[in-house]
Design a protein around this motif. Structure first.
Motif, mmCIF file in Angstrom:
data_model
loop_
_atom_site.group_PDB
_atom_site.id
_atom_site.type_symbol
_atom_site.label_atom_id
_atom_site.label_comp_id
_atom_site.label_asym_id
_atom_site.label_seq_id
_atom_site.Cartn_x
_atom_site.Cartn_y
_atom_site.Cartn_z
ATOM 1 N N SER A 279 46.846 17.065 -33.853
ATOM 2 C CA SER A 279 45.487 16.887 -33.318
ATOM 3 C C SER A 279 44.992 18.165 -32.645
ATOM 4 C CB SER A 279 45.455 15.715 -32.332
ATOM 5 O OG SER A 279 46.139 16.029 -31.133
ATOM 6 N N SER A 283 41.803 20.204 -34.108
ATOM 7 C CA SER A 283 40.591 20.440 -33.316
ATOM 8 C C SER A 283 40.229 21.916 -33.268
ATOM 9 C CB SER A 283 40.777 19.907 -31.894
ATOM 10 O OG SER A 283 41.694 20.701 -31.163
ATOM 11 N N GLU A 302 34.475 18.327 -31.944
ATOM 12 C CA GLU A 302 35.916 18.362 -32.213
ATOM 13 C C GLU A 302 36.741 18.130 -30.952
ATOM 14 O OE1 GLU A 302 34.493 22.756 -32.275
ATOM 15 O OE2 GLU A 302 33.753 20.772 -32.863
ATOM 16 N N ARG A 306 39.270 15.022 -30.422
ATOM 17 C CA ARG A 306 40.655 15.301 -30.030
ATOM 18 C C ARG A 306 41.071 14.462 -28.829
ATOM 19 N NH1 ARG A 306 40.423 20.558 -28.008
ATOM 20 N NH2 ARG A 306 40.195 19.621 -25.950
#
Length: 491
Positions: A279, A283, A302, A306
């Motif tokens: 993750s 991101s 983003e 995240r």
């Protein structure tokens, strides 16, 4: 059985509460459309004098002296104390610049800086707390040194928080019978919670900040691996000598029979740690170009996604991990609760300090810019190392890294090229010297809190500072006086 259900329900309530908070923040972001009036409300750091830093200094002194002078009062009211100092800092900003500028600065500190910081720490704390390393490990110098070395290697892969949370409880259990065991935790904080995270953006928050600002993922791996190996190797050698000396004074027990073999349980959490890593990388690489403006603070889509994904991963860890694994780990919510409250206060109270630093030559800290720059305008790498490091020890090391990153020009291509020594100095200072105090890096506080919960008498704030400084400062002086790679040319 009922108590187990209640414990799981309590953990689930904690997750749901955090998820609701995140959902509320996201809803606010979606509702509050761009408002230029808030973007125009900015703090003038050049108009601030040193008294504006007093609330931040007061909070640091409270963290240092509260557990020492009034431990019971501090334990029950540390959140309120941090809130009081934060409100004093905000009140001073209202008096100087007005309510709109104060609110804009507060939103910037909480949404753009604190939110991602605490959500990542929370996810790593919860997931790592579900990994149970069981079996009989005797706290001998060899075993302790092996755990330290393993944690140091792990830190750049799963993060300093992840490595610390996975290994601190097995280390405490291994040394529970020893009379002298606080030094083991002190070295663990230095090595696993700090120095070991110097080789990748996943290791320590300052390096992740650099990655988000354009520094190549493997840049620190390529450029400061030798310095990190030397510092970590010397620290491991020093620890093995100190631990062997303290071990000699321990009472000898009888010959032990074959113990329970070492086992790792809660393996689903290893997959969840991999999901956390994915993750973070996702991101950084996914740039949809969508952002929301909240009182002048730009929130990228983003980053919001995240944070939600990290909370979902933490919830999955609570749901999928058997409760007995966390019970055997001695897992509680208090360490992360303490970090969340105190660092919220730090992120708010530091707002005036950051504004004064951002003012450069026109601010109260103009002397700092002069100290890190030679008369011909070139950066002094040794000065960047020491100032970044010492400020990281008493401020949070992620914003400190960003401050000196911008002070050095803020262009990642230049900093990775002609000014590579400066970027290396900033990176090493932020990561290495975060180990000098309990507040230099968030895992430091967590590890100390877990050790105290398990009956280990950890040193006070100043006691830890003296012990860590006695070990680390000579090593940093050695690193300054004897450069070990051509990238560094100390001035």
């Amino acid at each position: 059985m009922l108590s187990v259900r209640l414990k799981r329900r309590g953990a689930s309530l904690q997750i749901r509460w955090l998820a609701r908070c995140a959902g509320g923040l996201i809803a606010a972001i979606l509702v509050l459309l761009p408002q230029p009036v808030w973007a125009a409300a900015a703090l003038d750091g050049a108009a601030m004098g040193w008294p504006y830093a007093l609330p931040f200094a007061g909070l640091l002194l409270s963290i240092a002296l509260g557990p020492l002078l009034a431990p019971k009062f501090w334990h029950h009211h540390y959140g309120k104390i941090a809130a009081v100092w934060s409100l004093l800092a905000l009140g001073a900003l209202v008096w100087l610049a007005g309510g709109m500028a104060m609110l804009a600065a507060l939103v910037q500190a909480l949404l753009a800086e604190y939110l991602g910081f605490i959500v990542l720490l929370f996810a790593l704390y919860v997931v790592a707390g579900g990994i149970l390393v069981s079996g009989d490990i005797r706290g001998t110098p060899w075993a302790n040194t092996g755990i330290m070395a393993l944690g140091t290697l792990m830190a750049s892969v799963v993060g300093t928080t992840g490595a610390a949370m996975i290994l601190i409880r097995p280390l405490i259990r291994a040394n529970r019978s020893r009379r002298h065991n606080a030094h083991v935790v002190v070295f663990f904080i230095i090595l696993v919670a700090n120095v070991g995270g110097a080789l990748s953006p996943l290791g320590d928050p300052p390096l992740f900040v650099g990655f988000l600002h354009g520094v190549d993922f493997f840049w620190t791996t390529r450029n400061i691996w030798l310095q990190t190996a030397i510092v970590a190797g010397l620290l491991l050698a020093i620890f093995s000598v100190v631990d062997a000396w303290r071990f000699r004074s321990e009472p000898r027990s009888g010959a032990a029979g074959p113990g329970e073999p070492i086992r790792i349980r809660g393996l689903v959490n290893l997959a969840l740690i991999a999901a956390i890593v994915a993750s973070l990388l996702g991101s950084a690489m996914w740039k949809p170009g969508i952002a929301f403006d909240v009182f002048g603070t730009r929130m990228e889509l983003e980053s919001l996604v995240r944070n939600v994904v990290l909370l979902v991963i933490a919830a999955l860890s609570v749901w999928l991990t058997p409760d007995e694994h966390r019970e055997a780990n001695g897992f509680t919510w208090e360490p992360i609760r303490e970090v969340a409250k105190l660092f919220a206060g730090i992120f708010v109270a530091i707002i005036p300090v950051i504004a004064m630093l951002d003012a450069g030559h026109h601010g109260a800290f103009a002397w700092l810019l002069s100290a890190v720059t030679a008369p011909d305008g070139t950066p002094r790498e040794a000065a960047y190392f020491w100032f970044t490091g010492l400020m990281s020890a008493f401020l949070d090391n992620a914003p400190t890294y960003l401050l000196f990153f911008e002070l050095a020009g803020g262009d990642p291509q230049v900093l990775m090229g002609p000014l590579a020594g400066t970027l290396a100095s900033i990176s090493m200072g932020a990561v290495y010297m975060g180990a000098l105090t309990y507040i230099g890096n968030a895992p430091n506080f967590m590890v100390s809190s877990i050790a105290n919960e398990n009956g280990i008498e950890m040193p006070s704030f100043f006691g830890y500072l003296l012990r860590a400084g006695a070990v680390l400062i000579p090593l940093f002086l050695l690193l300054t006086l004897l450069p070990v790679a051509p990238i560094l040319h100390w001035h």
